[in-house]
Design an enzyme around this catalytic site. Structure first.
Site, short mmCIF file in Angstrom:
data_model
loop_
_atom_site.label_atom_id
_atom_site.label_comp_id
_atom_site.label_asym_id
_atom_site.label_seq_id
_atom_site.Cartn_x
_atom_site.Cartn_y
_atom_site.Cartn_z
N HIS A 56 -3.43 7.08 2.48
CA HIS A 56 -3.81 5.78 1.92
C HIS A 56 -5.18 5.40 2.46
O HIS A 56 -5.47 5.56 3.66
CB HIS A 56 -2.78 4.73 2.30
CG HIS A 56 -3.20 3.34 2.03
ND1 HIS A 56 -3.64 2.93 0.79
CD2 HIS A 56 -3.28 2.24 2.84
CE1 HIS A 56 -3.97 1.65 0.85
NE2 HIS A 56 -3.76 1.21 2.08
N CYS B 144 0.80 -1.22 0.00
CA CYS B 144 0.00 0.00 0.00
C CYS B 144 0.84 1.27 0.00
O CYS B 144 0.33 2.35 -0.28
CB CYS B 144 -0.95 0.00 1.19
SG CYS B 144 -2.13 -1.37 1.17
N ASN C 229 -10.04 -0.30 -0.46
CA ASN C 229 -8.58 -0.25 -0.47
C ASN C 229 -8.08 -0.80 -1.81
O ASN C 229 -8.12 -2.01 -2.04
CB ASN C 229 -8.02 -1.06 0.70
CG ASN C 229 -6.51 -1.00 0.78
OD1 ASN C 229 -5.84 -0.49 -0.11
ND2 ASN C 229 -5.97 -1.54 1.86
#
Length: 328
Positions: free
Chosen positions: A255, A116, A285
Site C-alpha cells: 500500500h 487502505c 495515497n
C-alpha cells in the site's frame, strides 16, 4: 485450500488528468516540497476536480477498460465488489452504480469498507466465491476520491492523498492465484484515523460542518508506528508459514501510504529495492486504489508464476498481506 484458486486474470486502472503538485500545495498551506518528499515520498497526486463526479466515475473507467481489454461481455460477470471509503452516496452502494454504468446486469454487487486495506479484504472476499465454485468471473474494484474528504487547510493530511481507481478480474485457475492470506483488524485504532462526523453516531449538522468534522482526521505518529510494525509482521508471518525466503519473492506490492513505511517493510523482509512496486511519488495515497494501480502499472513486467506479496495497513485499524502467484 481448495484445488481451484482465485487468480487475477486482468488488471486495469484510472487516474484523473488534473495534477496537484507539492508546489501547488505550498500556495495553499504552510508546507514545502522538501518537507513533503522527505517525510512521505510524494511529489504529486491526481485530483478529480469535477464536483459532480465521485468514486464511481473513476471505477467506471477502470472497469470499462478491463472489459474491453479482455473482450469480456458484461453479462458474464457474476459479482462486483467495490472497496471504498468515499462512496458516491450513503446509499445505494457505489458498486451498484458501477455495475449499472458498465452494463453489468447479471451480477450482484456490494461495497466493502476497510480503508487502505480495502482491496486486500475485497480480493479475499471474492476469492471465497471463486474457490467455492459459486462464481466464475468477479470484478474487484478499489476506488477512492480522497480529495472529497481531505481538509486542504490541514497540512498534516492534505499532502498525503490523491484520487484514483483500479480494477481486477478474478477467475478460477487450477495452478495460479491466491495461495494464502492474513487479514486482521483492531477497532481500538479508530481514534487515530477516522472521519468524525457524517455517520449515525454524529449525523451531519451545521455544527459538524462548521467544525470541519467531515474530513479525514489522523494522528500521524500513531498511524505511522502501527503501519511500520504490522505491515512487516504480516508479510514476515505469511512468508514463514509458506516456507518462502526473500529470494523466492518476485514482487512486493505495498500500500502506497508513505515511502518510509514501504522501505521499513522491504528492509524487514530482506527484499532489494528493485523488487518493490512504488508509485507513491506520482499518485500519493489513493487508499483502496493503491495496490491495483501498482499492479496495473507493472503489468508488463509481470510473468506467469511470479510470486507476489500484497500488503496494506488501513484506518480502523485494518491490515494484512496476501501471497499470490501471477496467472498471466
Amino acid at each position: 485450500m481448495s484445488q481451484i484458486r482465485a487468480a487475477i486474470s486482468a488488471i486495469s486502472g484510472y487516474v484523473p488528468d488534473d495534477v496537484l503538485t507539492n508546489a501547488d500545495l505550498e500556495k495553499m498551506v504552510d508546507t514545502h516540497d522538501e518537507w513533503i518528499t522527505t517525510r512521505t515520498g510524494i511529489r504529486e497526486r491526481r485530483i478529480l476536480k469535477d464536483k459532480e463526479m465521485g468514486s464511481s466515475f473513476m471505477a467506471e473507467q477502470a472497469v470499462l477498460k478491463l472489459l474491453q481489454d479482455t473482450g469480456t461481455d458484461p453479462a458474464e460477470i457474476d459479482l462486483l465488489i467495490c472497496a471504498t471509503v468515499t462512496p458516491d452516496f450513503p446509499l445505494p452502494a457505489t458498486a451498484n452504480i458501477i455495475s449499472e454504468k458498465t452494463g453489468i446486469k447479471n451480477a450482484f454487487s456490494f461495497d466493502l469498507a476497510a480503508a487502505c486495506s480495502g482491496f486486500l479484504y475485497a480480493l479475499i472476499t471474492a476469492a471465497q466465491f471463486i474457490e467455492s465454485g459459486r462464481c466464475r468471473k468477479i470484478i474487484v474494484v478499489g476506488a477512492d476520491k480522497m480529495s472529497s474528504i481531505v481538509n486542504y487547510e490541514d497540512r498534516e493530511t492534505c499532502v498525503l492523498f490523491g484520487d484514483g481507481a483500479g480494477a481486477a478480474l478474478l477467475e478460477p485457475s487450477p495452478k495460479y492465484g491466491i495461495e494464502d492470506f492474513i487479514l486482521k483488524a483492531d477497532g481500538s485504532g479508530c481514534r487515530h484515523l477516522y472521519v468524525k462526523a457524517g455517520g449515525s453516531v454524529k449525523p451531519a449538522s451545521h455544527e459538524t460542518v462548521d467544525a470541519r468534522e467531515h474530513f479525514v482526521y489522523q494522528e500521524g505518529k500513531a498511524v505511522f508506528k502501527f503501519a511500520v510494525v504490522n505491515m512487516a509482521d504480516a508479510c514476515e508471518e505469511l512468508m514463514k508459514r509458506n516456507g518462502l525466503t526473500a529470494n523466492d519473492i518476485d514482487w512486493l506490492v505495498p500500500h502506497q501510504a508513505n515511502k518510509r513505511i514501504i522501505e521499513a517493510t522491504r528492509t524487514r523482509i530482506g527484499l532489494p529495492e528493485e523488487k518493490v512496486m512504488i508509485n507513491i511519488h506520482k499518485y500519493g495515497n489513493t487508499t483502496a486504489a493503491t495496490i491495483p494501480l501498482c499492479l496495473w502499472e507493472w503489468e508488463n513486467k509481470l510473468h506467469r508464476g511470479d510470486k507476489l506479496i500484497l500488503t496494506a495497513v488501513g484506518g480502523g485499524y485494518t491490515w494484512g498481506a496476501i501471497y499470490m502467484t501471477w496467472a498471466y
